[in-house]
Design an enzyme around this catalytic site. Structure first.
Site, PDB file in Angstrom:
ATOM      1  N   ASN A   1       0.853  -1.180  -0.176  1.00 62.54           N
ATOM      2  CA  ASN A   1       0.051  -0.184   0.000  1.00 62.54           C
ATOM      3  C   ASN A   1       0.667   1.185   0.054  1.00 62.54           C
ATOM      4  O   ASN A   1       1.535   1.405   1.105  1.00 62.54           O
ATOM      5  CB  ASN A   1      -0.995   0.088   1.168  1.00 62.54           C
ATOM      6  CG  ASN A   1      -1.817   1.122   1.440  1.00 62.54           C
ATOM      7  OD1 ASN A   1      -1.734   2.033   0.513  1.00 62.54           O
ATOM      8  ND2 ASN A   1      -2.755   1.212   2.417  1.00 62.54           N
ATOM      9  N   HIS A  14     -12.968   2.848  -0.127  1.00 69.50           N
ATOM     10  CA  HIS A  14     -12.972   1.891   1.095  1.00 69.50           C
ATOM     11  C   HIS A  14     -13.587   0.446   0.561  1.00 69.50           C
ATOM     12  O   HIS A  14     -14.184  -0.581   1.279  1.00 69.50           O
ATOM     13  CB  HIS A  14     -13.880   2.117   2.441  1.00 69.50           C
ATOM     14  CG  HIS A  14     -13.381   3.105   3.208  1.00 69.50           C
ATOM     15  ND1 HIS A  14     -13.967   4.195   3.826  1.00 69.50           N
ATOM     16  CD2 HIS A  14     -11.972   3.343   3.641  1.00 69.50           C
ATOM     17  CE1 HIS A  14     -13.263   4.972   4.606  1.00 69.50           C
ATOM     18  NE2 HIS A  14     -12.100   4.574   4.348  1.00 69.50           N
ATOM     19  N   ARG A  67     -12.108  15.308   8.270  1.00 66.84           N
ATOM     20  CA  ARG A  67     -12.908  15.685   7.038  1.00 66.84           C
ATOM     21  C   ARG A  67     -14.184  16.212   7.361  1.00 66.84           C
ATOM     22  O   ARG A  67     -15.032  15.449   8.279  1.00 66.84           O
ATOM     23  CB  ARG A  67     -13.196  14.740   6.061  1.00 66.84           C
ATOM     24  CG  ARG A  67     -11.558  14.083   5.435  1.00 66.84           C
ATOM     25  CD  ARG A  67     -11.868  13.363   4.204  1.00 66.84           C
ATOM     26  NE  ARG A  67     -10.614  12.562   3.972  1.00 66.84           N
ATOM     27  CZ  ARG A  67     -10.214  11.268   3.971  1.00 66.84           C
ATOM     28  NH1 ARG A  67     -11.520  10.427   4.135  1.00 66.84           N
ATOM     29  NH2 ARG A  67      -9.326  10.886   3.457  1.00 66.84           N
ATOM     30  N   GLU A  88      -8.159  -5.156   5.368  1.00 69.61           N
ATOM     31  CA  GLU A  88      -8.166  -4.909   4.124  1.00 69.61           C
ATOM     32  C   GLU A  88      -6.592  -5.713   3.361  1.00 69.61           C
ATOM     33  O   GLU A  88      -6.895  -5.967   2.289  1.00 69.61           O
ATOM     34  CB  GLU A  88      -7.738  -3.461   3.895  1.00 69.61           C
ATOM     35  CG  GLU A  88      -9.179  -2.621   3.963  1.00 69.61           C
ATOM     36  CD  GLU A  88      -9.134  -1.180   4.092  1.00 69.61           C
ATOM     37  OE1 GLU A  88      -8.768  -0.627   5.387  1.00 69.61           O
ATOM     38  OE2 GLU A  88      -9.253  -0.629   3.102  1.00 69.61           O
ATOM     39  N   ARG A 120      -2.594  -2.356  -3.545  1.00 67.20           N
ATOM     40  CA  ARG A 120      -3.628  -1.449  -3.059  1.00 67.20           C
ATOM     41  C   ARG A 120      -3.634  -0.304  -4.348  1.00 67.20           C
ATOM     42  O   ARG A 120      -2.667   0.305  -4.206  1.00 67.20           O
ATOM     43  CB  ARG A 120      -3.812  -1.050  -1.770  1.00 67.20           C
ATOM     44  CG  ARG A 120      -4.825  -0.041  -1.758  1.00 67.20           C
ATOM     45  CD  ARG A 120      -4.936   0.451  -0.317  1.00 67.20           C
ATOM     46  NE  ARG A 120      -6.089   1.610   0.095  1.00 67.20           N
ATOM     47  CZ  ARG A 120      -5.938   2.682   0.409  1.00 67.20           C
ATOM     48  NH1 ARG A 120      -4.834   3.170   0.906  1.00 67.20           N
ATOM     49  NH2 ARG A 120      -7.100   3.491   0.450  1.00 67.20           N
TER      50      ARG A 120
END
Ligand code: ADP
Length: 396
Positions: free
Chosen positions: A7, A180, A241, A384, A91
């Site tokens: 990743n 996601h 956020r 993940e 990823r």
């Protein structure tokens, strides 16, 4: 098979070496501050003490070679030779409309990922650098790209189109993509299994509540709507956020505070959300502590966060015309019983009831609804990296 999961960010590289037969993480770690004066590699081999190496890593190729050296090191390595790595799973953040599934990486695939760069200008170029670095150091090892957006490509146009002039979709592909995806796909499958539901005949809602947070409606195993949009900024309130706001606020702040667009985007991405509202922290552990001490701003931030989650769950129940099971996952979803409890209280009217003792359990899959609850509610830890490793193996 032994799969290396990569990743790659702009200045960091996270990795795990996974045995896909046993699901065992053989080693994992992170290279940080790549391309800077001094960087470091934190390597955690299973069954050994973690190793930390301070070293300058000029670029990602140097970082990948540091990782490969660590994996094969005589003292703390976990494999004898690089030939033991059967595949690499990368990823990749944005696959645009080109990728609705993971794919074997070829020259054409690299070109197609490059063409998505303007949709994810911070992430995709970094992902590509990681792919190229691995290709140059592991020439004959097959590599697979697993996209954050791919799972959401089944969302229908009524849910992915914004009500802008259609030209903007046609010219620039401005639409909802969702993110996601690897987590939502993995958790929805596990949720169905855990609840004894047939995934192909089910209505599920997955709440991935981490520092970044999104909710997905999964009908018959397919994503049919999700809270993140063209970028990960929309939808839920997150650590830093804002999530959904009235877009006119941007113009209003720009004029009041004489801020540039870049400054406002920074404000919305990095200084808003739970952090901005509470003025305490983006981390729910700190928010909980502050609330216990009577901090009103922390309480407000927590309530706004929960309320937004509730609105998305409620909306998705309506759009699927029902729900069989709801999952909570990721850092907050897995670890914060108060978030889960408060969210579920809003759905008492439709027969959701929570087992408060079960809701306190942590670190494993657990049913938190009572046996007579009309809808099953479970905590399903996401993974993940394992999902990427499995996708990689499935493709090969
Ligand atoms: P991301 O992958 O988006 O960076 P994670 O899924 O790792 O985020 O979630 C990190 C967040 O999880 C932290 O910012 C914190 O808010 C939350 N978290 C972690 N542990 C706990 C805990 N014990 N109680 C409440 N929240 C927690």
């Amino acid at each position: 098979m032994i799969v290396l999961v990569i990743n790659c960010g702009s200045s960091s590289l996270k990795y795990q070496l996974i045995n896909s037969e046993t699901n065992q993480v053989m080693a994992g770690g992170i290279c940080e501050r790549i391309g800077m004066e001094m960087g470091d590699l934190k390597h955690k081999p299973a069954g050994h003490e973690p190793v930390e190496i301070d070293v300058k890593m000029e670029n990602h190729e140097v970082a990948v070679s540091m990782v490969l050296n660590a994996l094969t090191d005589k003292n703390y390595g976990v494999i004898k030779d690089l030939s033991e790595i059967d595949a690499v799973g990368h990823r990749v953040v944005h696959g645009g409309e080109k990728f609705a599934a993971s794919t074997l990486i070829t020259d054409e695939v690299i070109k197609a990922i490059e063409e998505c760069n303007d949709l994810a200008p911070l992430h995709n170029p970094a992902n590509l650098i990681g792919i190229r670095a691995c290709q140059s150091l592991m020439k004959d090892v097959p590599m697979v790209a697993v996209f954050d957006t791919a799972f959401h490509q089944t969302i229908p146009d009524k849910a992915y189109l914004y009500a802008l002039p259609l030209d903007y979709y046609e010219k620039y592909k401005i639409r909802k993509y969702g993110f996601h995806g690897t987590s939502h796909s993995y958790v929805s499958k596990r949720l169905a299994e855990f609840c004894g539901l047939d995934i192909n005949n089910s209505k599920l809602i997955v709440c991935h509540l981490g520092n970044g947070a999104s909710i997905t409606a999964v009908q018959n195993g397919k994503s049919v709507d999700t809270s993140m949009g063209f970028t990960p900024l929309s939808g839920l309130v997150m650590g830093t956020r804002s999530g959904d706001i009235d877009p006119s606020i941007i113009e209003f702040i720009a004029k009041k505070e004489n801020k540039s667009l870049d400054e406002i985007m920074h404000l919305l991405n990095k200084e808003s959300g739970v952090q901005g509202m509470s003025q305490v922290s983006s981390d729910f552990r700190d928010i909980n502590k502050a609330m216990q001490q009577g901090n009103e701003k922390a309480r407000m931030a927590f309530d706004v966060f929960v309320y937004r989650v509730v609105k998305y769950i409620g909306g998705f129940i309506a759009s699927m015309n029902g729900v069989d099971a709801i999952a909570f996952t990721a850092g907050v979803g897995e670890n914060d019983p108060k978030v889960r409890y408060d969210v579920c209280q809003y759905f008492k009217y439709m027969g959701i009831t929570i087992d408060e003792e079960a809701n306190k359990l942590r670190g494993r899959e657990v049913m938190i609804s009572t046996p007579d609850s009309k809808v099953k509610v479970a905590v399903i830890p996401t993974n993940e990296e394992l999902a990427i490793a499995r996708e990689t193996v499935a493709l090969l």
